[in-house]
Design a protein around this motif. Structure first.
Motif, mmCIF file in Angstrom:
data_model
loop_
_atom_site.group_PDB
_atom_site.id
_atom_site.type_symbol
_atom_site.label_atom_id
_atom_site.label_comp_id
_atom_site.label_asym_id
_atom_site.label_seq_id
_atom_site.Cartn_x
_atom_site.Cartn_y
_atom_site.Cartn_z
ATOM 1 N N TRP A 269 0.819 -1.213 0.000
ATOM 2 C CA TRP A 269 0.000 0.000 0.000
ATOM 3 C C TRP A 269 0.852 1.261 0.000
ATOM 4 C CZ3 TRP A 269 -0.025 3.645 3.946
ATOM 5 C CH2 TRP A 269 0.640 3.273 5.125
ATOM 6 N N LEU A 270 2.064 1.192 0.589
ATOM 7 C CA LEU A 270 2.913 2.390 0.615
ATOM 8 C C LEU A 270 3.476 2.690 -0.779
ATOM 9 C CD1 LEU A 270 5.019 2.470 3.910
ATOM 10 C CD2 LEU A 270 3.626 4.308 2.919
ATOM 11 N N ARG A 271 3.764 1.632 -1.532
ATOM 12 C CA ARG A 271 4.231 1.856 -2.914
ATOM 13 C C ARG A 271 3.097 2.429 -3.761
ATOM 14 N NH1 ARG A 271 7.931 -3.234 -4.511
ATOM 15 N NH2 ARG A 271 7.458 -2.448 -6.584
ATOM 16 N N ASP A 272 1.885 1.988 -3.484
ATOM 17 C CA ASP A 272 0.737 2.577 -4.199
ATOM 18 C C ASP A 272 0.584 4.047 -3.818
ATOM 19 O OD1 ASP A 272 0.307 0.147 -5.286
ATOM 20 O OD2 ASP A 272 -1.378 -0.397 -3.975
ATOM 21 N N ALA A 273 0.780 4.342 -2.504
ATOM 22 C CA ALA A 273 0.655 5.742 -2.051
ATOM 23 C C ALA A 273 1.716 6.606 -2.740
ATOM 24 C CB ALA A 273 0.818 5.809 -0.537
ATOM 25 N N LYS A 274 2.895 6.027 -2.923
ATOM 26 C CA LYS A 274 3.986 6.763 -3.591
ATOM 27 C C LYS A 274 3.589 7.087 -5.039
ATOM 28 C CE LYS A 274 8.786 5.816 -4.969
ATOM 29 N NZ LYS A 274 9.931 4.940 -4.656
ATOM 30 N N PRO A 278 3.068 11.223 -4.989
ATOM 31 C CA PRO A 278 4.534 11.184 -4.867
ATOM 32 C C PRO A 278 5.091 12.280 -3.963
ATOM 33 C CG PRO A 278 3.823 11.749 -7.117
ATOM 34 C CD PRO A 278 2.612 11.341 -6.377
ATOM 35 N N ARG A 279 4.365 13.410 -3.865
ATOM 36 C CA ARG A 279 4.874 14.499 -3.016
ATOM 37 C C ARG A 279 4.460 14.348 -1.556
ATOM 38 N NH1 ARG A 279 6.275 19.370 -5.572
ATOM 39 N NH2 ARG A 279 6.590 19.009 -7.787
ATOM 40 N N GLY A 280 3.679 13.332 -1.298
ATOM 41 C CA GLY A 280 3.224 13.097 0.082
ATOM 42 C C GLY A 280 4.355 12.521 0.930
ATOM 43 N N SER A 281 4.097 12.451 2.216
ATOM 44 C CA SER A 281 5.090 11.897 3.151
ATOM 45 C C SER A 281 4.524 10.620 3.772
ATOM 46 C CB SER A 281 5.355 12.903 4.268
ATOM 47 O OG SER A 281 4.145 13.114 4.982
ATOM 48 N N LEU A 282 5.408 9.872 4.429
ATOM 49 C CA LEU A 282 4.948 8.674 5.135
ATOM 50 C C LEU A 282 3.909 9.081 6.180
ATOM 51 C CD1 LEU A 282 5.153 5.658 5.931
ATOM 52 C CD2 LEU A 282 6.946 6.324 7.530
ATOM 53 N N ARG A 283 4.202 10.186 6.854
ATOM 54 C CA ARG A 283 3.285 10.605 7.915
ATOM 55 C C ARG A 283 1.884 10.858 7.353
ATOM 56 N NH1 ARG A 283 3.517 15.939 11.792
ATOM 57 N NH2 ARG A 283 1.356 15.708 12.409
ATOM 58 N N ARG A 284 1.825 11.536 6.198
ATOM 59 C CA ARG A 284 0.503 11.815 5.612
ATOM 60 C C ARG A 284 -0.192 10.533 5.163
ATOM 61 N NH1 ARG A 284 1.019 16.691 1.725
ATOM 62 N NH2 ARG A 284 -0.487 15.562 0.453
ATOM 63 N N ALA A 285 0.617 9.636 4.588
ATOM 64 C CA ALA A 285 0.030 8.360 4.145
ATOM 65 C C ALA A 285 -0.531 7.590 5.341
ATOM 66 C CB ALA A 285 1.093 7.523 3.436
ATOM 67 N N LEU A 286 0.203 7.645 6.442
ATOM 68 C CA LEU A 286 -0.268 6.948 7.643
ATOM 69 C C LEU A 286 -1.487 7.635 8.254
ATOM 70 C CD1 LEU A 286 2.961 5.944 9.608
ATOM 71 C CD2 LEU A 286 1.159 4.429 8.767
ATOM 72 N N LYS A 306 11.664 11.945 4.042
ATOM 73 C CA LYS A 306 11.606 12.513 2.685
ATOM 74 C C LYS A 306 10.219 12.335 2.080
ATOM 75 C CE LYS A 306 16.337 11.216 1.644
ATOM 76 N NZ LYS A 306 17.011 10.042 1.171
ATOM 77 N N GLN A 307 10.024 13.026 0.911
ATOM 78 C CA GLN A 307 8.791 12.762 0.169
ATOM 79 C C GLN A 307 8.805 11.298 -0.283
ATOM 80 O OE1 GLN A 307 8.630 15.554 -3.070
ATOM 81 N NE2 GLN A 307 7.828 17.174 -1.748
ATOM 82 N N LEU A 308 7.598 10.743 -0.468
ATOM 83 C CA LEU A 308 7.535 9.337 -0.874
ATOM 84 C C LEU A 308 8.297 9.109 -2.179
ATOM 85 C CD1 LEU A 308 3.799 8.519 -0.020
ATOM 86 C CD2 LEU A 308 5.836 7.754 1.202
ATOM 87 N N ALA A 309 8.206 10.091 -3.104
ATOM 88 C CA ALA A 309 8.864 9.941 -4.410
ATOM 89 C C ALA A 309 10.374 9.753 -4.259
ATOM 90 C CB ALA A 309 8.573 11.163 -5.278
ATOM 91 N N ASP A 310 10.937 10.339 -3.189
ATOM 92 C CA ASP A 310 12.394 10.251 -2.989
ATOM 93 C C ASP A 310 12.796 9.094 -2.066
ATOM 94 O OD1 ASP A 310 12.590 12.534 -4.518
ATOM 95 O OD2 ASP A 310 12.333 13.837 -2.760
ATOM 96 N N THR A 311 11.823 8.299 -1.672
ATOM 97 C CA THR A 311 12.124 7.176 -0.765
ATOM 98 C C THR A 311 12.155 5.888 -1.581
ATOM 99 O OG1 THR A 311 10.834 8.345 0.908
ATOM 100 C CG2 THR A 311 11.452 6.085 1.402
ATOM 101 N N GLN A 315 12.813 0.718 1.056
ATOM 102 C CA GLN A 315 12.603 1.333 2.382
ATOM 103 C C GLN A 315 11.110 1.375 2.719
ATOM 104 O OE1 GLN A 315 14.491 5.119 2.993
ATOM 105 N NE2 GLN A 315 16.528 4.293 2.638
ATOM 106 N N LEU A 316 10.297 1.606 1.675
ATOM 107 C CA LEU A 316 8.845 1.616 1.915
ATOM 108 C C LEU A 316 8.364 0.218 2.299
ATOM 109 C CD1 LEU A 316 7.613 3.950 -0.968
ATOM 110 C CD2 LEU A 316 7.953 4.512 1.439
ATOM 111 N N GLU A 317 8.947 -0.786 1.635
ATOM 112 C CA GLU A 317 8.557 -2.159 1.980
ATOM 113 C C GLU A 317 8.977 -2.496 3.410
ATOM 114 O OE1 GLU A 317 9.941 -4.957 -1.003
ATOM 115 O OE2 GLU A 317 8.833 -3.793 -2.495
ATOM 116 N N ALA A 318 10.176 -2.026 3.770
ATOM 117 C CA ALA A 318 10.641 -2.287 5.156
ATOM 118 C C ALA A 318 9.715 -1.582 6.150
ATOM 119 C CB ALA A 318 12.082 -1.810 5.322
ATOM 120 N N ALA A 319 9.273 -0.366 5.789
ATOM 121 C CA ALA A 319 8.357 0.360 6.689
ATOM 122 C C ALA A 319 7.040 -0.401 6.826
ATOM 123 C CB ALA A 319 8.100 1.762 6.154
#
Ligand SMILES: Cc1cc2nc3c(=O)[nH]c(=O)nc-3n(C[C@H](O)[C@H](O)[C@H](O)COP(=O)(O)OP(=O)(O)OC[C@H]3O[C@@H](n4cnc5c(N)ncnc54)[C@H](O)[C@@H]3O)c2cc1C
Length: 399
Positions: A269-274, A278-286, A306-311, A315-319
Protein backbone atom coordinates in the motif's frame (compact mmCIF):
# COMPACT_ATOMS: atom_id res chain seq x y z
CA UNK A 1 -15.14 -24.62 67.37
CA UNK A 2 -18.68 -23.68 68.44
CA UNK A 3 -21.12 -26.61 68.71
CA UNK A 4 -23.41 -27.41 65.76
CA UNK A 5 -27.20 -27.74 65.87
CA UNK A 6 -29.65 -29.11 63.28
CA UNK A 7 -29.95 -25.66 61.80
CA UNK A 8 -26.21 -25.70 61.17
CA UNK A 9 -26.33 -28.94 59.20
CA UNK A 10 -26.53 -28.78 55.41
CA UNK A 11 -26.17 -30.98 52.33
CA UNK A 12 -23.50 -28.59 51.03
CA UNK A 13 -21.71 -25.42 52.07
CA UNK A 14 -20.69 -23.09 49.25
CA UNK A 15 -17.98 -20.50 49.92
CA UNK A 16 -18.41 -17.42 47.71
CA UNK A 17 -21.69 -15.78 46.66
CA UNK A 18 -20.43 -14.65 43.27
CA UNK A 19 -21.61 -15.77 39.85
CA UNK A 20 -20.60 -19.43 40.18
CA UNK A 21 -21.56 -19.84 43.84
CA UNK A 22 -25.02 -18.29 43.46
CA UNK A 23 -25.91 -20.30 40.37
CA UNK A 24 -24.65 -23.51 41.98
CA UNK A 25 -26.57 -22.81 45.21
CA UNK A 26 -29.79 -22.00 43.36
CA UNK A 27 -29.62 -25.08 41.11
CA UNK A 28 -28.70 -27.44 43.97
CA UNK A 29 -31.44 -25.89 46.13
CA UNK A 30 -33.95 -26.38 43.32
CA UNK A 31 -33.02 -30.08 43.28
CA UNK A 32 -33.79 -30.40 46.98
CA UNK A 33 -30.37 -29.85 48.57
CA UNK A 34 -30.13 -27.84 51.78
CA UNK A 35 -27.48 -25.25 50.98
CA UNK A 36 -25.55 -22.67 53.02
CA UNK A 37 -23.99 -19.97 50.81
CA UNK A 38 -21.34 -17.92 52.61
CA UNK A 39 -19.65 -14.67 51.54
CA UNK A 40 -17.46 -12.38 53.60
CA UNK A 41 -18.80 -9.38 51.66
CA UNK A 42 -21.99 -7.67 52.83
CA UNK A 43 -23.55 -7.93 49.37
CA UNK A 44 -23.47 -10.89 46.98
CA UNK A 45 -22.33 -10.69 43.35
CA UNK A 46 -20.14 -7.58 43.63
CA UNK A 47 -18.36 -8.35 40.34
CA UNK A 48 -21.60 -9.01 38.51
CA UNK A 49 -22.81 -5.57 39.56
CA UNK A 50 -19.86 -3.73 38.03
CA UNK A 51 -19.42 -6.06 35.06
CA UNK A 52 -19.90 -4.96 31.49
CA UNK A 53 -19.90 -1.29 32.51
CA UNK A 54 -22.90 -1.97 34.82
CA UNK A 55 -24.86 -3.91 32.18
CA UNK A 56 -23.25 -7.35 32.75
CA UNK A 57 -21.98 -9.09 29.63
CA UNK A 58 -23.56 -12.28 30.95
CA UNK A 59 -22.58 -14.70 28.16
CA UNK A 60 -21.18 -15.02 24.67
CA UNK A 61 -23.07 -16.89 21.96
CA UNK A 62 -19.74 -17.96 20.41
CA UNK A 63 -18.72 -19.86 23.54
CA UNK A 64 -16.39 -22.73 22.59
CA UNK A 65 -13.65 -24.49 24.56
CA UNK A 66 -10.88 -22.87 22.48
CA UNK A 67 -11.83 -19.49 23.96
CA UNK A 68 -10.62 -20.56 27.40
CA UNK A 69 -7.08 -20.83 28.81
CA UNK A 70 -6.20 -23.76 31.03
CA UNK A 71 -3.30 -26.15 31.57
CA UNK A 72 -5.76 -28.75 30.21
CA UNK A 73 -7.60 -27.22 27.22
CA UNK A 74 -10.09 -30.13 27.25
CA UNK A 75 -11.18 -29.69 30.86
CA UNK A 76 -13.92 -27.09 30.27
CA UNK A 77 -15.56 -29.00 27.39
CA UNK A 78 -17.99 -31.14 29.37
CA UNK A 79 -19.43 -28.40 31.59
CA UNK A 80 -19.64 -25.90 28.72
CA UNK A 81 -21.48 -28.45 26.57
CA UNK A 82 -24.00 -29.28 29.30
CA UNK A 83 -24.87 -25.70 30.30
CA UNK A 84 -24.74 -23.46 27.24
CA UNK A 85 -25.26 -19.75 26.52
CA UNK A 86 -28.78 -20.73 25.35
CA UNK A 87 -29.51 -22.13 28.80
CA UNK A 88 -28.56 -18.86 30.47
CA UNK A 89 -30.43 -16.83 27.85
CA UNK A 90 -33.53 -18.93 28.56
CA UNK A 91 -33.12 -18.19 32.27
CA UNK A 92 -32.70 -14.45 31.68
CA UNK A 93 -35.83 -14.46 29.50
CA UNK A 94 -37.82 -16.44 32.06
CA UNK A 95 -37.12 -13.58 34.50
CA UNK A 96 -38.11 -10.99 31.85
CA UNK A 97 -34.65 -9.41 31.61
CA UNK A 98 -34.30 -7.64 28.28
CA UNK A 99 -30.95 -8.10 26.56
CA UNK A 100 -29.08 -7.25 23.38
CA UNK A 101 -26.01 -8.39 21.47
CA UNK A 102 -23.39 -5.66 21.47
CA UNK A 103 -20.60 -7.03 19.32
CA UNK A 104 -18.75 -10.30 18.70
CA UNK A 105 -21.53 -12.38 20.27
CA UNK A 106 -21.42 -10.49 23.59
CA UNK A 107 -24.82 -10.36 25.30
CA UNK A 108 -25.64 -7.55 27.75
CA UNK A 109 -28.67 -6.57 29.84
CA UNK A 110 -30.58 -3.65 28.31
CA UNK A 111 -31.10 -2.38 31.85
CA UNK A 112 -28.73 -3.09 34.69
CA UNK A 113 -26.43 -5.85 35.98
CA UNK A 114 -28.46 -5.65 39.19
CA UNK A 115 -31.16 -7.61 37.33
CA UNK A 116 -28.80 -10.61 37.03
CA UNK A 117 -27.95 -10.49 40.75
CA UNK A 118 -31.66 -10.20 41.59
CA UNK A 119 -32.41 -13.17 39.31
CA UNK A 120 -29.82 -15.31 41.09
CA UNK A 121 -30.99 -14.21 44.54
CA UNK A 122 -34.61 -14.97 43.63
CA UNK A 123 -33.57 -18.41 42.41
CA UNK A 124 -31.61 -18.96 45.64
CA UNK A 125 -34.68 -17.98 47.69
CA UNK A 126 -36.86 -20.32 45.60
CA UNK A 127 -34.38 -23.13 46.32
CA UNK A 128 -34.43 -22.41 50.07
CA UNK A 129 -30.73 -21.43 50.10
CA UNK A 130 -29.52 -19.89 53.35
CA UNK A 131 -27.24 -16.92 52.76
CA UNK A 132 -24.69 -15.87 55.33
CA UNK A 133 -23.07 -12.58 54.39
CA UNK A 134 -20.63 -10.10 55.90
CA UNK A 135 -18.80 -12.50 58.20
CA UNK A 136 -15.34 -14.00 57.90
CA UNK A 137 -14.68 -17.71 57.83
CA UNK A 138 -12.29 -18.48 60.66
CA UNK A 139 -11.76 -22.22 60.09
CA UNK A 140 -12.42 -24.93 57.53
CA UNK A 141 -11.99 -28.53 58.64
CA UNK A 142 -12.75 -32.04 57.52
CA UNK A 143 -13.21 -35.25 59.50
CA UNK A 144 -15.53 -38.27 59.71
CA UNK A 145 -16.94 -37.56 56.25
CA UNK A 146 -18.03 -34.01 57.11
CA UNK A 147 -16.72 -30.53 56.39
CA UNK A 148 -16.93 -27.99 59.19
CA UNK A 149 -16.86 -24.27 58.46
CA UNK A 150 -16.66 -21.80 61.29
CA UNK A 151 -18.25 -18.48 60.43
CA UNK A 152 -19.89 -15.73 62.47
CA UNK A 153 -19.76 -17.70 65.72
CA UNK A 154 -21.42 -20.84 64.33
CA UNK A 155 -20.06 -24.12 63.01
CA UNK A 156 -21.78 -25.18 59.80
CA UNK A 157 -21.48 -28.85 58.88
CA UNK A 158 -22.03 -30.62 55.55
CA UNK A 159 -20.79 -33.68 53.68
CA UNK A 160 -19.91 -31.42 50.71
CA UNK A 161 -17.96 -28.18 50.41
CA UNK A 162 -17.84 -26.06 47.24
CA UNK A 163 -14.98 -23.60 46.74
CA UNK A 164 -16.51 -20.73 44.74
CA UNK A 165 -14.59 -17.75 46.07
CA UNK A 166 -13.05 -16.64 42.79
CA UNK A 167 -9.57 -15.41 41.88
CA UNK A 168 -7.34 -12.55 42.97
CA UNK A 169 -8.49 -9.81 40.62
CA UNK A 170 -9.74 -6.56 42.14
CA UNK A 171 -9.07 -7.05 45.88
CA UNK A 172 -11.04 -3.91 46.66
CA UNK A 173 -14.18 -5.78 45.51
CA UNK A 174 -13.52 -8.53 48.06
CA UNK A 175 -11.24 -10.83 46.03
CA UNK A 176 -8.88 -12.93 48.13
CA UNK A 177 -6.66 -15.97 47.71
CA UNK A 178 -8.96 -17.95 50.00
CA UNK A 179 -9.93 -20.44 47.26
CA UNK A 180 -6.27 -21.37 46.85
CA UNK A 181 -5.71 -21.55 50.64
CA UNK A 182 -8.62 -23.96 51.09
CA UNK A 183 -7.54 -26.02 48.06
CA UNK A 184 -3.96 -26.29 49.35
CA UNK A 185 -5.22 -27.08 52.83
CA UNK A 186 -6.82 -30.22 51.31
CA UNK A 187 -3.72 -31.06 49.27
CA UNK A 188 -4.91 -29.77 45.88
CA UNK A 189 -2.32 -28.23 43.54
CA UNK A 190 -2.72 -24.61 42.48
CA UNK A 191 -1.34 -23.31 39.17
CA UNK A 192 0.39 -19.98 39.81
CA UNK A 193 -2.29 -17.27 39.59
CA UNK A 194 -1.46 -14.34 37.28
CA UNK A 195 -3.43 -11.19 36.40
CA UNK A 196 -5.24 -11.50 33.05
CA UNK A 197 -7.46 -9.30 30.88
CA UNK A 198 -5.24 -6.55 32.24
CA UNK A 199 -3.51 -3.47 30.73
CA UNK A 200 0.19 -3.91 29.90
CA UNK A 201 2.82 -1.40 30.99
CA UNK A 202 5.62 -0.10 28.77
CA UNK A 203 9.16 0.96 29.66
CA UNK A 204 12.48 1.35 27.88
CA UNK A 205 12.26 2.59 24.29
CA UNK A 206 8.51 1.97 24.25
CA UNK A 207 8.02 4.73 26.82
CA UNK A 208 7.64 7.25 23.99
CA UNK A 209 4.30 5.66 23.15
CA UNK A 210 2.93 6.71 26.53
CA UNK A 211 2.67 10.25 25.16
CA UNK A 212 -0.14 8.89 22.97
CA UNK A 213 -2.30 8.37 26.07
CA UNK A 214 -5.96 8.40 25.00
CA UNK A 215 -5.33 7.45 21.35
CA UNK A 216 -7.16 4.31 20.16
CA UNK A 217 -6.90 2.35 16.90
CA UNK A 218 -8.17 -0.95 15.49
CA UNK A 219 -5.17 -3.27 15.33
CA UNK A 220 -4.16 -6.91 15.27
CA UNK A 221 -1.99 -8.14 18.13
CA UNK A 222 -0.04 -11.38 18.43
CA UNK A 223 1.74 -13.18 21.25
CA UNK A 224 2.96 -16.68 20.49
CA UNK A 225 0.09 -18.38 18.66
CA UNK A 226 -2.63 -16.09 20.09
CA UNK A 227 -3.97 -13.39 17.74
CA UNK A 228 -6.69 -10.81 18.39
CA UNK A 229 -8.08 -8.15 16.10
CA UNK A 230 -9.85 -5.43 18.07
CA UNK A 231 -9.14 -1.92 19.34
CA UNK A 232 -6.00 -0.99 21.27
CA UNK A 233 -5.74 2.08 23.48
CA UNK A 234 -2.56 3.88 24.50
CA UNK A 235 -2.54 4.85 28.18
CA UNK A 236 -0.25 6.92 30.40
CA UNK A 237 1.28 3.64 31.58
CA UNK A 238 1.27 1.61 28.37
CA UNK A 239 -1.34 -0.29 26.40
CA UNK A 240 -4.96 -1.22 27.01
CA UNK A 241 -8.20 -1.67 25.04
CA UNK A 242 -9.90 -4.98 24.21
CA UNK A 243 -7.14 -6.36 21.93
CA UNK A 244 -4.48 -5.77 24.58
CA UNK A 245 -6.62 -7.12 27.43
CA UNK A 246 -7.17 -10.29 25.38
CA UNK A 247 -3.50 -10.79 24.57
CA UNK A 248 -2.45 -10.04 28.18
CA UNK A 249 -3.92 -13.41 29.24
CA UNK A 250 -1.39 -15.15 26.96
CA UNK A 251 1.55 -12.83 27.68
CA UNK A 252 4.41 -13.86 29.97
CA UNK A 253 7.09 -11.60 31.45
CA UNK A 254 9.97 -11.09 29.03
CA UNK A 255 7.98 -11.90 25.88
CA UNK A 256 7.35 -9.30 23.16
CA UNK A 257 3.95 -8.69 21.64
CA UNK A 258 3.63 -7.77 17.95
CA UNK A 259 1.11 -5.22 16.72
CA UNK A 260 -0.07 -4.87 13.14
CA UNK A 261 -1.16 -1.24 12.99
CA UNK A 262 -2.79 -1.66 9.58
CA UNK A 263 -4.31 -5.13 9.49
CA UNK A 264 -6.66 -4.16 6.65
CA UNK A 265 -4.11 -2.42 4.43
CA UNK A 266 -3.41 -4.25 1.15
CA UNK A 267 0.17 -5.38 0.63
CA UNK A 268 2.39 -2.77 -1.03
CA UNK A 269 0.00 0.00 0.00
CA UNK A 270 2.91 2.39 0.62
CA UNK A 271 4.23 1.86 -2.91
CA UNK A 272 0.74 2.58 -4.20
CA UNK A 273 0.66 5.74 -2.05
CA UNK A 274 3.99 6.76 -3.59
CA UNK A 275 2.53 6.32 -7.08
CA UNK A 276 -0.69 8.17 -6.25
CA UNK A 277 0.80 10.99 -4.11
CA UNK A 278 4.53 11.18 -4.87
CA UNK A 279 4.87 14.50 -3.02
CA UNK A 280 3.22 13.10 0.08
CA UNK A 281 5.09 11.90 3.15
CA UNK A 282 4.95 8.67 5.14
CA UNK A 283 3.28 10.60 7.91
CA UNK A 284 0.50 11.81 5.61
CA UNK A 285 0.03 8.36 4.14
CA UNK A 286 -0.27 6.95 7.64
CA UNK A 287 -2.57 9.73 8.83
CA UNK A 288 -5.03 8.71 6.09
CA UNK A 289 -5.38 5.36 7.88
CA UNK A 290 -4.56 6.05 11.55
CA UNK A 291 -5.18 8.76 14.18
CA UNK A 292 -2.89 11.78 13.57
CA UNK A 293 -0.84 11.50 16.75
CA UNK A 294 -0.19 7.80 16.19
CA UNK A 295 0.77 8.43 12.55
CA UNK A 296 3.23 11.09 13.70
CA UNK A 297 4.86 8.90 16.36
CA UNK A 298 5.16 5.90 14.04
CA UNK A 299 6.64 7.89 11.16
CA UNK A 300 9.09 9.59 13.56
CA UNK A 301 10.19 6.19 14.81
CA UNK A 302 10.54 4.85 11.25
CA UNK A 303 12.66 7.89 10.40
CA UNK A 304 11.46 8.28 6.80
CA UNK A 305 11.21 12.03 6.43
CA UNK A 306 11.61 12.51 2.69
CA UNK A 307 8.79 12.76 0.17
CA UNK A 308 7.53 9.34 -0.87
CA UNK A 309 8.86 9.94 -4.41
CA UNK A 310 12.39 10.25 -2.99
CA UNK A 311 12.12 7.18 -0.77
CA UNK A 312 13.37 3.94 -2.33
CA UNK A 313 10.74 1.16 -2.67
CA UNK A 314 12.74 -1.20 -0.49
CA UNK A 315 12.60 1.33 2.38
CA UNK A 316 8.85 1.62 1.92
CA UNK A 317 8.56 -2.16 1.98
CA UNK A 318 10.64 -2.29 5.16
CA UNK A 319 8.36 0.36 6.69
CA UNK A 320 5.29 -1.70 5.73
CA UNK A 321 6.82 -4.76 7.34
CA UNK A 322 7.65 -2.78 10.49
CA UNK A 323 4.12 -1.38 10.73
CA UNK A 324 2.64 -4.86 10.29
CA UNK A 325 4.71 -6.39 13.07
CA UNK A 326 5.66 -3.67 15.53
CA UNK A 327 7.30 -5.29 18.55
CA UNK A 328 6.52 -3.94 22.01
CA UNK A 329 8.31 -5.29 25.07
CA UNK A 330 5.88 -4.81 27.98
CA UNK A 331 7.70 -4.56 31.31
CA UNK A 332 4.69 -5.76 33.29
CA UNK A 333 0.95 -5.50 33.77
CA UNK A 334 -1.19 -3.20 35.88
CA UNK A 335 -1.59 -6.16 38.24
CA UNK A 336 -4.51 -7.69 40.11
CA UNK A 337 -5.81 -4.24 41.05
CA UNK A 338 -6.80 -3.70 37.39
CA UNK A 339 -7.13 -7.26 36.08
CA UNK A 340 -10.62 -8.45 35.13
CA UNK A 341 -9.71 -12.05 35.82
CA UNK A 342 -7.01 -14.39 37.08
CA UNK A 343 -5.34 -17.05 34.94
CA UNK A 344 -4.19 -20.13 36.82
CA UNK A 345 -5.86 -21.35 39.98
CA UNK A 346 -6.91 -24.74 41.32
CA UNK A 347 -5.34 -27.32 38.99
CA UNK A 348 -7.85 -29.01 36.71
CA UNK A 349 -5.87 -32.26 37.08
CA UNK A 350 -7.24 -32.40 40.64
CA UNK A 351 -10.88 -32.17 39.52
CA UNK A 352 -13.45 -34.20 37.60
CA UNK A 353 -14.42 -32.29 34.46
CA UNK A 354 -17.93 -33.80 34.75
CA UNK A 355 -18.72 -32.79 38.32
CA UNK A 356 -15.98 -30.34 39.44
CA UNK A 357 -15.37 -32.70 42.38
CA UNK A 358 -11.86 -33.08 43.77
CA UNK A 359 -10.63 -36.52 42.76
CA UNK A 360 -8.75 -37.17 45.97
CA UNK A 361 -11.02 -35.45 48.54
CA UNK A 362 -14.55 -36.88 48.58
CA UNK A 363 -17.17 -34.14 48.90
CA UNK A 364 -14.91 -31.23 47.91
CA UNK A 365 -15.74 -29.22 44.75
CA UNK A 366 -14.29 -26.14 43.03
CA UNK A 367 -16.07 -23.94 40.48
CA UNK A 368 -15.79 -20.61 38.65
CA UNK A 369 -12.73 -18.43 38.45
CA UNK A 370 -11.06 -20.24 41.38
CA UNK A 371 -10.34 -23.07 38.92
CA UNK A 372 -7.57 -22.92 36.30
CA UNK A 373 -10.00 -22.07 33.49
CA UNK A 374 -10.02 -18.50 32.18
CA UNK A 375 -12.15 -17.14 29.37
CA UNK A 376 -11.55 -14.48 26.78
CA UNK A 377 -13.00 -11.03 27.25
CA UNK A 378 -16.66 -10.81 26.24
CA UNK A 379 -18.95 -12.86 28.49
CA UNK A 380 -16.92 -16.08 28.45
CA UNK A 381 -15.94 -15.88 32.12
CA UNK A 382 -19.53 -15.66 33.31
CA UNK A 383 -20.44 -18.54 31.00
CA UNK A 384 -17.73 -20.63 32.70
CA UNK A 385 -19.03 -19.57 36.14
CA UNK A 386 -22.61 -20.61 35.21
CA UNK A 387 -21.54 -23.86 33.50
CA UNK A 388 -19.16 -25.05 36.22
CA UNK A 389 -21.65 -24.02 38.93
CA UNK A 390 -24.39 -25.97 37.17
CA UNK A 391 -22.19 -29.09 36.78
CA UNK A 392 -21.39 -29.08 40.51
CA UNK A 393 -25.06 -28.51 41.43
CA UNK A 394 -26.12 -31.58 39.44
CA UNK A 395 -23.43 -33.61 41.17
CA UNK A 396 -24.45 -32.35 44.62
CA UNK A 397 -28.05 -33.35 43.96
CA UNK A 398 -26.97 -36.82 42.80
CA UNK A 399 -24.98 -37.57 45.97
C1 LIG B 1 -14.41 -5.01 36.40
C2 LIG B 1 -14.80 -6.38 35.94
C3 LIG B 1 -15.70 -6.54 34.91
C4 LIG B 1 -16.03 -7.80 34.45
N1 LIG B 1 -16.93 -7.92 33.44
C5 LIG B 1 -17.25 -9.17 32.98
C6 LIG B 1 -18.24 -9.32 31.98
O1 LIG B 1 -18.92 -8.35 31.57
N2 LIG B 1 -18.47 -10.58 31.49
C7 LIG B 1 -17.81 -11.68 31.98
O2 LIG B 1 -18.05 -12.81 31.52
N3 LIG B 1 -16.90 -11.56 32.99
C8 LIG B 1 -16.63 -10.34 33.49
N4 LIG B 1 -15.72 -10.22 34.52
C9 LIG B 1 -15.16 -11.45 35.10
C10 LIG B 1 -16.23 -12.08 36.03
O3 LIG B 1 -16.71 -11.07 36.92
C11 LIG B 1 -15.63 -13.23 36.84
O4 LIG B 1 -14.95 -14.13 36.01
C12 LIG B 1 -16.74 -13.95 37.59
O5 LIG B 1 -17.36 -13.05 38.50
C13 LIG B 1 -16.19 -15.15 38.36
O6 LIG B 1 -17.22 -15.70 39.11
P1 LIG B 1 -16.91 -16.47 40.46
O7 LIG B 1 -18.23 -16.74 41.10
O8 LIG B 1 -15.99 -17.58 40.21
O9 LIG B 1 -16.11 -15.41 41.34
P2 LIG B 1 -16.61 -14.01 41.91
O10 LIG B 1 -17.75 -13.49 41.14
O11 LIG B 1 -15.37 -13.20 42.05
O12 LIG B 1 -17.18 -14.37 43.35
C14 LIG B 1 -16.35 -14.80 44.40
C15 LIG B 1 -17.04 -14.46 45.69
O13 LIG B 1 -16.26 -15.01 46.75
C16 LIG B 1 -16.19 -14.09 47.80
N5 LIG B 1 -15.01 -14.35 48.60
C17 LIG B 1 -13.72 -14.12 48.29
N6 LIG B 1 -12.93 -14.46 49.33
C18 LIG B 1 -13.74 -14.91 50.32
C19 LIG B 1 -13.52 -15.38 51.63
N7 LIG B 1 -12.29 -15.43 52.14
N8 LIG B 1 -14.58 -15.75 52.36
C20 LIG B 1 -15.84 -15.69 51.87
N9 LIG B 1 -16.12 -15.23 50.63
C21 LIG B 1 -15.07 -14.86 49.86
C22 LIG B 1 -16.16 -12.73 47.12
O14 LIG B 1 -16.62 -11.71 48.00
C23 LIG B 1 -17.10 -12.96 45.94
O15 LIG B 1 -18.43 -12.60 46.24
C24 LIG B 1 -15.42 -8.96 35.03
C25 LIG B 1 -14.52 -8.80 36.09
C26 LIG B 1 -14.22 -7.53 36.56
C27 LIG B 1 -13.28 -7.40 37.72
Amino acid sequence: MASATARDTFDAIIIGAGAAGMLCAAEAGKRGCRILLIDHADRPGAKILISGGGRCNFTNIHTAPDRFLSANPHFAKSALARYTPQDFIALVERYSIAWHEKTLGQLFCDGSARQVVDLLLTKCAEGGVELQLGQSITAVDHGNGAFRVEVGGRTAIAPALVIACGGLSIPKLGATGFAYDVARRFGLKVIEPRPALVPLTLGGDDVLFRTLSGVAAPIEVKCGKAVFREAALFTHRGLSGPAILQISSYWRHGEPIAIDFLPDAPSRWLRDAKRNSPRGSLRRALAARLPDRLAETLSDRLGLEKQLADTPDRQLEAAETGLASWAFHPNGTEGFAKAEVTVGGIATAELSSQTMAAKRVPGLYAIGEAVDVTGWLGGYNFQWAWASGWAAAEALAAR
